[in-house]
Design an enzyme around this catalytic site. Structure first.
Site, PDB file in Angstrom:
ATOM      1  N   GLY A  25      -8.350  23.550  -3.245  1.00  0.00           N
ATOM      2  CA  GLY A  25      -6.904  24.580  -2.524  1.00  0.00           C
ATOM      3  C   GLY A  25      -7.590  24.792  -0.864  1.00  0.00           C
ATOM      4  O   GLY A  25      -6.351  24.572   0.133  1.00  0.00           O
ATOM      5  N   CYS A  48      -3.955  -7.881   3.598  1.00  0.00           N
ATOM      6  CA  CYS A  48      -2.870  -7.810   3.235  1.00  0.00           C
ATOM      7  C   CYS A  48      -1.877  -6.794   2.248  1.00  0.00           C
ATOM      8  O   CYS A  48      -1.249  -7.247   1.331  1.00  0.00           O
ATOM      9  CB  CYS A  48      -2.798  -9.451   1.927  1.00  0.00           C
ATOM     10  SG  CYS A  48      -3.470 -10.377   3.500  1.00  0.00           S
TER      11      CYS A  48
END
Ligand SMILES: *Cc1c(COP(=O)(O)O)cnc(C)c1O
Length: 403
Positions: free
Chosen positions: A221, A331
């Site tokens: 973290g 795309c």
């Protein structure tokens, strides 16, 4: 340590073409040493979370620093062994995998971190007290940042709830299991030491019920800066606070335990850059787009986590800054950077996308039948290719043509 220079990155792009991931070995070393050095007066061990970036050369650099590994799949375990880590230096922290995979890892001699009571029960049934294991607890501490990357909260699939400790105890006693470690990993974005310490205190309390502990593993973290002004983990402050709390805990536990962490992002994020070439500059009625020869297939974090990755035009650093949206060639709406001030971009320019060491190449994919890019390493003053770009044959290798 001297940061990597644009000149070196441009040379890499010229040598190997783009798109290209470039990693800086010395940056990895300095991040590792900085983190390790932040914990004083305690027996600290780091296990690099290899899911962040697992090229064999990167693993070897990290092994050379004395690190162990944190693996989250049996395939990662095997890649770790292949890179030269010893089985006992690898911690396997799986979730929702089949018990066969866990057995396979035990047979290899890898350490196991268990995050489910039913698996703990099966493990105890199978191995009793012969094979020690670690237990992953969920202290339900909310880490800061994006909820997708907070894994300590109440709905999380990770870990065994700290409220189920009684049940855990019964399973451990029934099978006379040897629990050698307690683990927590609260999430990927922790803002300050206090979050860590709140979780740590819960683990310290739980620890008194497990007499065979050899280590406490506080996951990771540790945050790094992605943009100017970002709040980053103050490693030195967090290190001194945790070291103090841990020392006090060890004396109440009655034995000096090892303090473990599993950093991924902190070690490799800033060491990586993704170099892309601008195919088109497209002006619409509202926006100027810079369309590049890459996209969410190579770097998915901006779309997946809404992550910010700083983008620089290293071909024209002195150009007049203008506003651009940098987009990929996939795309999909694969915006790598929205409304960014970037030195004037011309078609053919090379852009550097920063913080591309962690969860970048390792999350790449072949959508739109695009090829995964090459990786290069700058280390000890040498630039080397460490992974070739894929070929069309790589894409079709496992396809079975039956018609
Ligand atoms: C992903 C992960 C880490 C590493 O997290 P970072 O934020 O990259 O440091 C550590 N431990 C476990 C169990 C993980 O799943």
């Amino acid at each position: 340590m001297k940061e990597i220079q644009s000149k070196q990155l441009l040379a890499a792009a010229t040598e190997y073409g783009t798109p290209l991931y470039v990693y800086h070995g010395e940056k990895i070393e300095s991040q590792y040493n900085r983190l390790k050095g932040a914990f004083k007066g305690v027996n600290v061990h780091l296990h690099y979370a290899m899911k962040a970036l697992n090229n064999i050369n990167i693993l070897k650099i990290i092994k050379g620093l004395g690190s162990g590994l944190d693996a989250v799949s049996i395939q990662e375990v095997k890649l770790g062994l292949r890179a030269g880590f010893k089985a006992e230096e690898i911690m396997y922290t799986p979730n929702c995998v089949s018990f066969d995979e866990i057995k396979e890892a035990v047979e290899m001699g890898v350490m196991i971190n268990i995050d489910n009571i039913s698996i703990l029960d099966r493990f105890g049934h199978e191995f009793g007290g012969d094979v020690p294991c670690c237990i992953r607890l969920n202290p339900h501490i909310m880490a800061g940042g994006n909820s997708n990357i907070s894994v300590g909260h109440i709905d999380s699939k990770f870990g065994i709830s700290i409220y189920q400790l009684r049940h855990v105890q019964r399973v451990v006693e029934t099978h006379k299991m040897k629990i050698n470690g307690l683990h927590m990993h609260t999430g990927s974005d922790i803002l300050d030491a206090d979050v860590f310490l709140r979780g740590a205190e819960l683990l310290f309390d739980a620890a008194h019920q497990f007499p065979d502990l050899e280590f406490m593993d506080f996951g990771s973290g540790f945050k790094v800066g992605y943009k100017e002004g970002d709040i980053v983990t103050d490693i030195e402050a967090i290190g001194s606070k945790i070291s103090k709390a841990f020392t006090a805990f060890c004396s109440s536990y009655g034995r000096e335990l090892e303090l473990w962490f599993e950093p991924g992002k902190f070690i490799v994020s800033e060491a990586g850059s993704l170099l892309v070439e601008v195919n088109v500059v497209k002006t619409t009625t509202s926006t100027v787009f810079a369309g590049v020869n890459s996209g969410q297939n190579h770097l998915i974090r901006p779309m997946f986590y809404d992550a910010y990755h700083h983008i620089e035009n290293i071909s024209n650093p002195k150009g007049t800054p203008r506003l651009y949206s940098v987009v990929g060639y996939i795309c999909e709406t694969d915006t790598l950077g929205y409304d960014r001030q970037i030195a004037e971009i011309r078609e053919g320019d090379i852009l550097r996308i920063k913080n591309a060491g962690a969860y970048a190449f390792s999350m790449s994919n072949n959508y739109n039948a695009r090829l995964r890019p090459a990786e290069a390493l700058l280390y000890n003053g040498e630039l080397n290719l460490i992974r070739r770009q894929e070929t069309l044959e790589d894409l079709t290798r496992n396809e079975i043509e039956i018609l």
